[in-house]
Design a protein around this motif. Structure first.
Motif, PDB file in Angstrom:
ATOM      1  N   VAL A 273       0.841  -1.202   0.000  1.00 27.83           N
ATOM      2  CA  VAL A 273       0.000   0.000   0.000  1.00 27.83           C
ATOM      3  C   VAL A 273       0.873   1.247   0.000  1.00 27.83           C
ATOM      4  O   VAL A 273       0.643   2.192  -0.761  1.00 27.83           O
ATOM      5  CB  VAL A 273      -0.943  -0.001   1.218  1.00 27.83           C
ATOM      6  N   GLY A 274       1.901   1.246   0.849  1.00 26.26           N
ATOM      7  CA  GLY A 274       2.788   2.399   0.909  1.00 26.26           C
ATOM      8  C   GLY A 274       3.566   2.624  -0.370  1.00 26.26           C
ATOM      9  O   GLY A 274       3.831   3.755  -0.755  1.00 26.26           O
ATOM     10  N   GLU A 275       3.891   1.532  -1.069  1.00 26.86           N
ATOM     11  CA  GLU A 275       4.693   1.650  -2.280  1.00 26.86           C
ATOM     12  C   GLU A 275       3.868   1.979  -3.516  1.00 26.86           C
ATOM     13  O   GLU A 275       4.332   2.719  -4.394  1.00 26.86           O
ATOM     14  CB  GLU A 275       5.448   0.338  -2.508  1.00 26.86           C
ATOM     15  N   HIS A 276       2.645   1.460  -3.587  1.00 26.28           N
ATOM     16  CA  HIS A 276       1.912   1.522  -4.857  1.00 26.28           C
ATOM     17  C   HIS A 276       0.691   2.446  -4.852  1.00 26.28           C
ATOM     18  O   HIS A 276       0.175   2.753  -5.925  1.00 26.28           O
ATOM     19  CB  HIS A 276       1.461   0.116  -5.263  1.00 26.28           C
ATOM     20  N   LEU A 277       0.217   2.866  -3.694  1.00 21.49           N
ATOM     21  CA  LEU A 277      -0.935   3.763  -3.653  1.00 21.49           C
ATOM     22  C   LEU A 277      -0.486   5.189  -3.356  1.00 21.49           C
ATOM     23  O   LEU A 277       0.439   5.409  -2.579  1.00 21.49           O
ATOM     24  CB  LEU A 277      -1.952   3.311  -2.609  1.00 21.49           C
ATOM     25  N   ASP A 278      -1.187   6.146  -3.959  1.00 19.95           N
ATOM     26  CA  ASP A 278      -0.851   7.554  -3.783  1.00 19.95           C
ATOM     27  C   ASP A 278      -1.759   8.254  -2.785  1.00 19.95           C
ATOM     28  O   ASP A 278      -1.842   9.479  -2.765  1.00 19.95           O
ATOM     29  CB  ASP A 278      -0.941   8.296  -5.128  1.00 19.95           C
ATOM     30  N   GLY A 279      -2.440   7.485  -1.969  1.00 23.60           N
ATOM     31  CA  GLY A 279      -3.314   8.092  -0.976  1.00 23.60           C
ATOM     32  C   GLY A 279      -4.736   7.594  -1.127  1.00 23.60           C
ATOM     33  O   GLY A 279      -5.022   6.613  -1.831  1.00 23.60           O
ATOM     34  N   PHE A 280      -5.660   8.290  -0.455  1.00 22.27           N
ATOM     35  CA  PHE A 280      -7.048   7.872  -0.474  1.00 22.27           C
ATOM     36  C   PHE A 280      -7.670   7.923  -1.863  1.00 22.27           C
ATOM     37  O   PHE A 280      -8.684   7.266  -2.119  1.00 22.27           O
ATOM     38  CB  PHE A 280      -7.867   8.728   0.492  1.00 22.27           C
ATOM     39  N   ALA A 281      -7.077   8.694  -2.765  1.00 20.35           N
ATOM     40  CA  ALA A 281      -7.610   8.762  -4.123  1.00 20.35           C
ATOM     41  C   ALA A 281      -7.545   7.403  -4.821  1.00 20.35           C
ATOM     42  O   ALA A 281      -8.295   7.163  -5.773  1.00 20.35           O
ATOM     43  CB  ALA A 281      -6.845   9.797  -4.940  1.00 20.35           C
ATOM     44  N   ASP A 282      -6.666   6.530  -4.355  1.00 16.73           N
ATOM     45  CA  ASP A 282      -6.543   5.198  -4.940  1.00 16.73           C
ATOM     46  C   ASP A 282      -7.374   4.158  -4.195  1.00 16.73           C
ATOM     47  O   ASP A 282      -7.187   2.945  -4.391  1.00 16.73           O
ATOM     48  CB  ASP A 282      -5.069   4.766  -4.953  1.00 16.73           C
ATOM     49  N   THR A 283      -8.265   4.597  -3.347  1.00 11.90           N
ATOM     50  CA  THR A 283      -9.170   3.694  -2.640  1.00 11.90           C
ATOM     51  C   THR A 283     -10.611   4.040  -3.003  1.00 11.90           C
ATOM     52  O   THR A 283     -10.904   5.154  -3.440  1.00 11.90           O
ATOM     53  CB  THR A 283      -9.004   3.794  -1.112  1.00 11.90           C
ATOM     54  N   THR A 284     -11.496   3.077  -2.814  1.00 16.97           N
ATOM     55  CA  THR A 284     -12.918   3.276  -3.096  1.00 16.97           C
ATOM     56  C   THR A 284     -13.733   2.717  -1.950  1.00 16.97           C
ATOM     57  O   THR A 284     -13.584   1.550  -1.580  1.00 16.97           O
ATOM     58  CB  THR A 284     -13.340   2.569  -4.402  1.00 16.97           C
ATOM     59  N   LEU A 285     -14.596   3.549  -1.380  1.00 21.53           N
ATOM     60  CA  LEU A 285     -15.506   3.081  -0.341  1.00 21.53           C
ATOM     61  C   LEU A 285     -16.779   2.575  -0.996  1.00 21.53           C
ATOM     62  O   LEU A 285     -17.440   3.298  -1.736  1.00 21.53           O
ATOM     63  CB  LEU A 285     -15.842   4.213   0.636  1.00 21.53           C
ATOM     64  N   LEU A 286     -17.128   1.304  -0.739  1.00 16.00           N
ATOM     65  CA  LEU A 286     -18.326   0.716  -1.325  1.00 16.00           C
ATOM     66  C   LEU A 286     -19.490   0.796  -0.347  1.00 16.00           C
ATOM     67  O   LEU A 286     -19.334   0.503   0.841  1.00 16.00           O
ATOM     68  CB  LEU A 286     -18.092  -0.755  -1.678  1.00 16.00           C
ATOM     69  N   ASP A 287     -20.633   1.191  -0.852  1.00 19.46           N
ATOM     70  CA  ASP A 287     -21.877   1.081  -0.106  1.00 19.46           C
ATOM     71  C   ASP A 287     -22.319  -0.374  -0.211  1.00 19.46           C
ATOM     72  O   ASP A 287     -22.683  -0.837  -1.286  1.00 19.46           O
ATOM     73  CB  ASP A 287     -22.923   2.015  -0.704  1.00 19.46           C
ATOM     74  N   VAL A 288     -22.279  -1.097   0.880  1.00 24.64           N
ATOM     75  CA  VAL A 288     -22.535  -2.537   0.822  1.00 24.64           C
ATOM     76  C   VAL A 288     -23.901  -2.907   1.391  1.00 24.64           C
ATOM     77  O   VAL A 288     -24.184  -4.088   1.601  1.00 24.64           O
ATOM     78  CB  VAL A 288     -21.434  -3.326   1.569  1.00 24.64           C
ATOM     79  N   SER A 289     -24.768  -1.922   1.616  1.00 23.30           N
ATOM     80  CA  SER A 289     -26.090  -2.221   2.160  1.00 23.30           C
ATOM     81  C   SER A 289     -26.897  -3.045   1.159  1.00 23.30           C
ATOM     82  O   SER A 289     -27.137  -2.595   0.033  1.00 23.30           O
ATOM     83  CB  SER A 289     -26.844  -0.929   2.472  1.00 23.30           C
ATOM     84  N   PRO A 290     -27.329  -4.238   1.529  1.00 26.15           N
ATOM     85  CA  PRO A 290     -28.158  -5.045   0.611  1.00 26.15           C
ATOM     86  C   PRO A 290     -29.600  -4.558   0.643  1.00 26.15           C
ATOM     87  O   PRO A 290     -29.995  -3.757   1.506  1.00 26.15           O
ATOM     88  CB  PRO A 290     -28.030  -6.454   1.187  1.00 26.15           C
ATOM     89  N   GLY A 291     -30.392  -5.042  -0.290  1.00 28.85           N
ATOM     90  CA  GLY A 291     -31.798  -4.653  -0.310  1.00 28.85           C
ATOM     91  C   GLY A 291     -32.584  -5.481  -1.310  1.00 28.85           C
ATOM     92  O   GLY A 291     -32.016  -6.085  -2.219  1.00 28.85           O
ATOM     93  N   ILE A 292     -33.895  -5.495  -1.140  1.00 24.49           N
ATOM     94  CA  ILE A 292     -34.793  -6.186  -2.068  1.00 24.49           C
ATOM     95  C   ILE A 292     -35.987  -5.272  -2.309  1.00 24.49           C
ATOM     96  O   ILE A 292     -36.730  -4.945  -1.372  1.00 24.49           O
ATOM     97  CB  ILE A 292     -35.274  -7.534  -1.508  1.00 24.49           C
ATOM     98  N   ALA A 293     -36.158  -4.820  -3.544  1.00 25.09           N
ATOM     99  CA  ALA A 293     -37.268  -3.942  -3.879  1.00 25.09           C
ATOM    100  C   ALA A 293     -38.597  -4.648  -3.653  1.00 25.09           C
ATOM    101  O   ALA A 293     -38.702  -5.874  -3.785  1.00 25.09           O
ATOM    102  CB  ALA A 293     -37.159  -3.481  -5.328  1.00 25.09           C
ATOM    103  N   ASP A 294     -39.632  -3.856  -3.325  1.00 26.30           N
ATOM    104  CA  ASP A 294     -40.910  -4.460  -2.983  1.00 26.30           C
ATOM    105  C   ASP A 294     -41.613  -5.073  -4.188  1.00 26.30           C
ATOM    106  O   ASP A 294     -42.424  -5.984  -4.043  1.00 26.30           O
ATOM    107  CB  ASP A 294     -41.828  -3.445  -2.292  1.00 26.30           C
ATOM    108  N   THR A 295     -41.310  -4.599  -5.393  1.00 34.99           N
ATOM    109  CA  THR A 295     -41.838  -5.215  -6.601  1.00 34.99           C
ATOM    110  C   THR A 295     -40.819  -5.075  -7.710  1.00 34.99           C
ATOM    111  O   THR A 295     -40.028  -4.127  -7.712  1.00 34.99           O
ATOM    112  CB  THR A 295     -43.179  -4.586  -7.032  1.00 34.99           C
TER     113      THR A 295
END
Length: 428
Positions: A273-295
């Motif tokens: 991580v220290g060698e190959h990433l340039d900071g938070f710009a090289d990370t992605t936060l995923l919204d992992v909330s699952p869900g099921i639509a009502d129809t």
């Protein structure tokens, strides 16, 4: 775009027609469009992005999907693309390797998982669909609304073609929303996504494939949890699990502090991580909330994949569920087009939802249970005595090869084995 209501196509600069309009060129939309095109259906695939080179959420294609790729006659094309093949799953528990899955023990002719990026696969599917005269692909086209009749039945979409800089209306007998967790089609139809709260967040980042040497897909340590897998093409995908809502605090502490968190789980990954990433710009936060639509259906409307049911990354189920949806929708839509006239009524589309909802509900329930277990470990794993963890690792090695273990992993690995490609619809 004009302020005219979505039900009015007269304000469009250009109007087109198709039997089916598919919105979203993800796995579900691309597979469905290919299958419909091969079945002689006049189908238009609309995609907001201008190219395939964009970031996607899903990377895993389980044996169940591989089986379906074979049934679609695209497996050889898929295997020609950059990928990695996984035949055994394992994780490191406090430094002790624990096998959790041996695909050779499962009842399948395809005992492997493909790990690969989506762009090349989706482009290949679109190319294959393009061999059919009735297929049309519209990239760089953003759907802005639904065309409806006086009774509220959906009869097409309005969109903005950014390449031509014009408003278009595409009339159709049925619109399929395959446009992901933030689906415009679902929103325009007024369908609630039915999201559940998630106890976890997941931070993704990529490293060069040789930066970390490991044969495990995950690491559970006293100080946290990492997941990792190769993608082919020289890249390693790594995820760091943390509690829901914790990411702003992590970012505020700085990138070095984040690297220290990773180091507490695995020093080798942290060094990369220290060698190959340039900071938070090289990370992605995923919204992992699952869900099921009502129809998932209305008159003239069907939604599938993450538009209908949002899967979390746990167990890599997003792609398999979307592909299975597309295979089932293909059969139902071809039949509906043949046995009805004009707008496809909901009465003919409901069979898709009735067929798929039980499987989806079961998978998402398993994901939510696993997420709760991971969250518990993040909160309390540091209090577990190392001797007890090592004992659990020894027991886990024996359990992994039992019939009980196989039954536990088969829903994730093999998917719904009753889903098969309706090849009888193919016209070419």
């Amino acid at each position: 775009m004009s302020d005219a209501p979505a039900s009015d196509s007269s304000v469009a600069d250009r109007t087109g027609r198709a039997d089916i309009v598919v919105v979203g060129c993800g796995p579900g939309g691309a597979v469905l469009s290919y299958l419909l095109a091969r079945s002689g259906v006049d189908v238009t695939l609309v995609e907001r992005a201008g190219t395939f080179e964009r970031e996607y959420r899903g990377f895993g294609w389980n044996p169940g999907v591989v089986r379906l790729f074979d049934g679609m006659d695209v497996l050889d094309d898929v295997l020609d693309l950059a990928h990695e093949t996984v035949t055994e799953g394992a994780f490191s528990l406090y430094g002790e390797r624990v096998p959790v899955l041996n695909l050779d023990l499962l009842d399948t002719d395809y005992p492997y998982v493909l790990m690969m990026e989506q762009p090349a696969l989706l482009e290949r599917l679109v190319d294959r669909a393009g061999a059919s005269d009735g297929f049309s692909f519209r990239p760089a086209t953003t759907v802005t609304g639904l065309l409806t009749d006086d009774a509220g039945a959906v009869r097409g979409v309005t969109a903005r073609d950014r390449t031509a800089d014009e408003t278009v209306a595409i009339e159709a007998r049925c619109v399929v929303g395959a446009d992901g967790r933030y689906s415009t089609v679902r929103e325009e139809a007024g369908i609630d996504p039915g999201l559940f709260d998630s106890p976890l967040d997941l931070v993704w980042f990529k490293l060069p494939a040789g930066a970390v040497e490991t044969d495990a897909q995950g690491q559970i340590a006293r100080e946290g949890i990492l997941v990792q897998f190769g993608l082919g093409g020289g890249e390693l995908q790594v995820g760091y699990l943390l509690r829901d809502g914790e990411w702003p605090t992590v970012r505020e502490a700085g990138f070095d502090a984040f690297r220290d968190r990773v180091a507490a789980v695995d020093h080798e990954v942290a060094a990369a991580v220290g060698e190959h990433l340039d900071g938070f710009a090289d990370t992605t936060l995923l919204d992992v909330s699952p869900g099921i639509a009502d129809t998932w259906t209305r008159d003239g409307l069907l939604i599938l994949g993450d538009a209908a049911h949002v899967a979390s990354p746990i167990g890599a189920q997003g792609n398999p569920l979307a592909v299975e949806d597309a295979v089932v929708a293909h059969d139902r839509l071809v039949r509906a087009l043949a046995y009805s006239e004009g707008t496809v009524p909901r009465s003919r589309l409901r069979a898709f939802e009735l067929r798929r909802r039980p499987t989806v509900e079961r998978v998402i329930a398993l994901q939510r249970r696993a997420a709760a277990n991971f969250a518990f470990w993040i909160d309390h794993g540091g209090r577990v005595p190392p001797s007890l963890v090592r004992a659990a690792a020894v027991v886990g090695r024996g359990v992994a090869r039992t019939r009980l273990a196989r039954r536990a992993v088969e829903p994730f690995a093999l998917g719904d084995r009753s889903v098969t490609v309706a090849r009888s619809h193919f016209t070419e």
